[in-house]
Design a protein around this motif. Structure first.
Motif, mmCIF file in Angstrom:
data_model
loop_
_atom_site.group_PDB
_atom_site.id
_atom_site.type_symbol
_atom_site.label_atom_id
_atom_site.label_comp_id
_atom_site.label_asym_id
_atom_site.label_seq_id
_atom_site.Cartn_x
_atom_site.Cartn_y
_atom_site.Cartn_z
ATOM 1 N N SER A 24 27.966 3.626 27.322
ATOM 2 C CA SER A 24 28.760 2.634 26.611
ATOM 3 C C SER A 24 28.217 1.243 26.922
ATOM 4 C CB SER A 24 30.224 2.730 27.057
ATOM 5 O OG SER A 24 30.321 2.478 28.448
ATOM 6 N N PRO A 25 28.517 0.243 26.080
ATOM 7 C CA PRO A 25 28.114 -1.123 26.421
ATOM 8 C C PRO A 25 28.668 -1.532 27.780
ATOM 9 C CG PRO A 25 28.830 -1.006 24.138
ATOM 10 C CD PRO A 25 29.165 0.316 24.762
ATOM 11 N N LEU A 54 33.175 -8.056 24.088
ATOM 12 C CA LEU A 54 32.132 -8.088 23.066
ATOM 13 C C LEU A 54 32.598 -8.822 21.818
ATOM 14 C CD1 LEU A 54 30.612 -4.487 23.304
ATOM 15 C CD2 LEU A 54 29.495 -6.636 23.921
ATOM 16 N N TRP A 107 34.484 -4.139 17.827
ATOM 17 C CA TRP A 107 33.804 -3.019 18.477
ATOM 18 C C TRP A 107 34.802 -1.912 18.789
ATOM 19 C CZ3 TRP A 107 28.573 -3.265 18.877
ATOM 20 C CH2 TRP A 107 27.985 -4.527 18.694
ATOM 21 N N TRP A 162 35.265 3.243 23.515
ATOM 22 C CA TRP A 162 34.445 4.377 23.919
ATOM 23 C C TRP A 162 35.297 5.349 24.748
ATOM 24 C CZ3 TRP A 162 28.854 5.097 23.748
ATOM 25 C CH2 TRP A 162 28.206 4.176 22.910
ATOM 26 N N GLU A 216 21.467 -3.854 20.674
ATOM 27 C CA GLU A 216 21.428 -2.657 21.502
ATOM 28 C C GLU A 216 22.772 -1.936 21.476
ATOM 29 O OE1 GLU A 216 19.992 -1.191 25.885
ATOM 30 O OE2 GLU A 216 21.052 -3.101 25.763
ATOM 31 N N SER A 217 23.868 -2.682 21.473
ATOM 32 C CA SER A 217 25.187 -2.055 21.442
ATOM 33 C C SER A 217 25.401 -1.289 20.146
ATOM 34 C CB SER A 217 26.272 -3.125 21.621
ATOM 35 O OG SER A 217 26.158 -3.755 22.884
#
Length: 391
Positions: free
Chosen positions: A42-43, A50, A58, A61, A227-228
């Motif tokens: 996960s981020p 975020l 977002w 997760w 990347e996230s």
């Protein structure tokens, strides 16, 4: 040019290398170092944090920030098994001969890298009962010598290198990626005479915190966001979470990941920073391949033939900078995506000369999403170091 197949080899004169009494008919693979990135995580920031930085909604997760997911565990396991199969086909002895010839050393700073080491230990030689190890307390200088207090990047040289690299942030690919991220996440953030903190037009800035350089600005925020987004897709989230980009998420990722690459080039792949941060790792790889004592990795002995390092994309970025390596994938927009493995191989030829080959293994974007590694061996690239692995 992208290379597959054979590598530019470095002929090396080594002493103290093992060998049988009779010369083999072909080259023998004697030693390997595998530097693996951890699995899908996960981020490292929460969805609320975020959103505050980017303006994008977002999703939640199934695991805490920065943790490897069950899907990531399974996908990494598939990668380890594929790499093992590749080296079994090359008749690499330690995978069959259960002794003390395999050592797995993970970064103890993060649970995801500890897990990664455990998965490698479990699957690289299943019958050998290998145990992963890591430093129990404090930053490990193998994975981050700056955090461990072993090195400090020289400030003036670092800032000069950063200034020289800045044009990468203004290339057409990076600008297109920033624009795509802006339209997806906060399309109005740059409107008017003043803009909000979510506007990705801010210039890249190098800040210093506790003697370590840090990147801020539009490319840093955009690289993190890109990347996230890739992690979301790799984890298998439904395309609806990508909002206005849901019609072609792979196309979006191909467009925005150059921003993440620029983020790396502006800091992690600056040779002066890479040498300070991961010079201990590079020295360890050199020492292991040269049959010298490996001072900072406990458990490596004269009989060790396979050394697995379970770390991060930052470590692979640093090895690329230190050894002069570069690579790109047609089916994976992230050059250091989860599970990517950088391999350093020592081969001995019948005439007794030794050569080092450098390979990169990866999973495609769709393989990560599906939890597979079926094409890893076919997609393996052999790299051309600009700097010698051994002197």
């Amino acid at each position: 040019m992208k290379k597959t197949g054979c590598v530019l080899l470095f002929a090396l004169s080594l002493t103290g290398c093992s060998g049988g009494a009779s010369a083999p008919s072909g080259p023998v693979l004697e030693k390997i170092v595998l530097l693996s990135r951890h699995g899908i995580r996960s981020p490292t920031a929460s969805p609320v944090s975020l959103k505050a930085k980017t303006g994008f909604d977002w999703p939640e997760w199934s695991v805490a920030p920065g943790e490897m997911t069950p899907h990531g565990v399974a996908t990494l396991g598939a990668m380890v098994q594929a790499v093992r199969s590749h080296y079994q086909h090359l008749a690499f002895g330690p995978l069959q001969n259960c002794s003390d010839q395999i050592q797995v050393w993970a970064d103890g700073a993060d649970h995801r890298t500890q897990q990664t080491g455990q998965i490698w230990a479990r699957d690289v030689a299943p019958d050998c009962h290998v145990t992963a190890q890591w430093q129990a307390q404090g930053p490990d200088p193998v994975y981050n010598a700056i955090a461990a207090g072993r090195a400090v990047p020289p400030r003036l040289e670092t800032e000069q290198a950063f200034a020289s690299a800045l044009p990468v942030s203004r290339t057409p690919d990076v600008q297109r990626g920033l624009q795509a991220l802006q339209m997806l996440m906060a399309p109005g953030a740059c409107d008017g005479p003043t803009h909000t903190s979510r506007c990705l037009r801010d210039a890249s800035v190098l800040d210093w915190k506790k003697a370590a350089p840090h990147l801020s600005g539009g490319v840093a925020t955009g690289g993190m966001a890109a990347e996230s987004l890739l992690l979301l897709y790799s984890e298998g989230f439904p395309v609806d979470v990508f909002g206005s980009a849901k019609a072609d998420v792979p196309g979006l990722l191909k467009t925005v990941m150059p921003v993440h690459a620029a983020e790396s080039l502006l800091l992690r792949r600056l040779p002066v920073v890479a040498q300070a941060r991961n010079g201990v790792m590079a020295q360890g790889i050199w020492a292991f391949l040269a049959d010298r004592p490996v001072a900072d990795i406990p458990g490596v002995t004269a009989s060790t033939r396979l050394l697995v390092l379970a770390g991060h994309d930052t470590n692979q970025d640093a090895m690329a900078a230190i050894f002069g390596l570069s690579w790109a994938f047609a089916d994976q927009p992230d050059s250091t995506a989860p599970d990517t493995v950088l391999a350093f191989e020592r081969w001995r030829y019948p005439d007794r000369h030794v050569e080092v080959k450098v390979r990169i293994f990866h999973q495609s974007l769709e393989e990560l999403r599906a939890g597979q590694a079926s094409s890893v061996e076919r997609s393996m690239q052999t790299l051309e170091p600009r700097n010698p692995i051994l002197p």
